[in-house]
Design a protein around this motif. Structure first.
Motif, PDB file in Angstrom:
ATOM      1  N   SER A  19       0.843  -1.178   0.000  1.00 18.26           N
ATOM      2  CA  SER A  19       0.000   0.000   0.000  1.00 18.26           C
ATOM      3  C   SER A  19       0.888   1.241   0.000  1.00 18.26           C
ATOM      4  CB  SER A  19      -0.900  -0.016   1.238  1.00 18.26           C
ATOM      5  OG  SER A  19      -1.636   1.159   1.297  1.00 18.26           O
ATOM      6  N   LYS A  21       1.394   5.433  -0.400  1.00 20.44           N
ATOM      7  CA  LYS A  21       0.807   6.756  -0.350  1.00 20.44           C
ATOM      8  C   LYS A  21       1.696   7.688  -1.138  1.00 20.44           C
ATOM      9  CE  LYS A  21      -1.545   6.155   3.927  1.00 20.44           C
ATOM     10  NZ  LYS A  21      -2.244   6.662   4.991  1.00 20.44           N
ATOM     11  N   GLU A  53      -3.915   7.691  -1.710  1.00 25.07           N
ATOM     12  CA  GLU A  53      -3.687   6.292  -1.345  1.00 25.07           C
ATOM     13  C   GLU A  53      -3.799   5.493  -2.639  1.00 25.07           C
ATOM     14  OE1 GLU A  53      -2.738   2.971   0.025  1.00 25.07           O
ATOM     15  OE2 GLU A  53      -2.868   4.505   1.589  1.00 25.07           O
ATOM     16  N   GLU A  54      -2.661   4.997  -3.093  1.00 21.18           N
ATOM     17  CA  GLU A  54      -2.581   4.332  -4.390  1.00 21.18           C
ATOM     18  C   GLU A  54      -3.495   3.104  -4.495  1.00 21.18           C
ATOM     19  OE1 GLU A  54       1.060   3.144  -7.315  1.00 21.18           O
ATOM     20  OE2 GLU A  54       1.197   2.418  -5.269  1.00 21.18           O
ATOM     21  N   SER A  55      -3.618   2.342  -3.437  1.00 20.59           N
ATOM     22  CA  SER A  55      -4.376   1.095  -3.517  1.00 20.59           C
ATOM     23  C   SER A  55      -5.889   1.301  -3.514  1.00 20.59           C
ATOM     24  CB  SER A  55      -3.983   0.157  -2.362  1.00 20.59           C
ATOM     25  OG  SER A  55      -4.341   0.746  -1.123  1.00 20.59           O
ATOM     26  N   THR A  56      -6.374   2.436  -2.990  1.00 21.52           N
ATOM     27  CA  THR A  56      -7.821   2.649  -2.885  1.00 21.52           C
ATOM     28  C   THR A  56      -8.332   3.815  -3.721  1.00 21.52           C
ATOM     29  OG1 THR A  56      -7.577   4.124  -0.990  1.00 21.52           O
ATOM     30  CG2 THR A  56      -7.830   1.756  -0.521  1.00 21.52           C
ATOM     31  N   ASP A  58      -8.240   6.797  -2.581  1.00 23.97           N
ATOM     32  CA  ASP A  58      -8.638   7.841  -1.630  1.00 23.97           C
ATOM     33  C   ASP A  58      -7.760   9.065  -1.853  1.00 23.97           C
ATOM     34  OD1 ASP A  58     -10.576   6.208  -0.526  1.00 23.97           O
ATOM     35  OD2 ASP A  58      -9.335   5.574   1.157  1.00 23.97           O
TER      36      ASP A  58
END
Length: 181
Positions: A19, A21, A53-56, A58
């Motif tokens: 994850s 950022k 937030e790269e994975s979500t 956000d």
């Protein structure tokens, strides 16, 4: 049971490690509310903070209102004291999500995405949706956009004496270049 616990801890650790950022504390936000034939009503802030937030997908941004700089110092003073009331409302924020964001698809060619979330200005929070352009260069993610807001929607009162000199729709542009944290 012990193997399952170890496996779960390893998976959680791997997820947290993967994850990523992306962050900046030097984002640029500009606004313009000029009317033809009148003095320019525009300002620029180069100290906005933003986290992606790269994975979500956000996406959060924060700007200190007093950091907006105008060409005319008196206009800056009126903006802070009379219109935006920066002593009472020192920051503006956006908290949202980039729709259908997939970090693996980000390339050096800008791609259009919708960003939905809540924009807070002058203590008033409203839901907005804007089109943003996202690209990745040399490990950094660039996010740019422009959109308009109406001061009246955020209970920003423009005195009658200058109302004709300030646009009803304020154009906002931003440019964030985010580094991996």
């Amino acid at each position: 049971m012990k193997k399952n616990l170890v496996l779960a801890i390893c998976l959680l650790t791997a997820h947290v490690a993967m994850s990523q950022k992306f962050i900046t504390r030097a984002g640029e936000i500009k606004f313009e509310a000029s009317m033809p034939a009148f003095e320019e009503v525009a300002a620029k802030n180069t100290t906005a903070s933003c986290i992606l937030e790269e994975s979500t997908g956000d996406f959060v941004a924060l700007v200190l209102v007093k950091a907006f700089k105008f060409k005319v110092p008196l206009m800056e003073e009126h903006f802070n004291e009379n219109y935006i009331e920066s002593t009472l409302f020192p920051k503006s924020t956006f908290k949202g999500k980039i729709i259908n964001f997939d970090a693996a698809k980000i390339a050096s060619t800008k791609m259009a995405y919708d960003i939905e979330g809540e924009l807070t200005i002058h203590g008033i929070t409203r839901k907005i949706k804007v089109k943003a352009y996202i690209a990745k260069y040399s490990g950094k993610i660039t996010i740019t956009s422009n959109f308009s807001i109406r001061p009246v929607d955020y209970e920003i009162k423009i005195p009658n004496i200058v109302k004709s000199k300030v646009a009803e729709d304020v154009k906002i542009t931003y440019n964030f270049i985010l580094d991996k944290k």
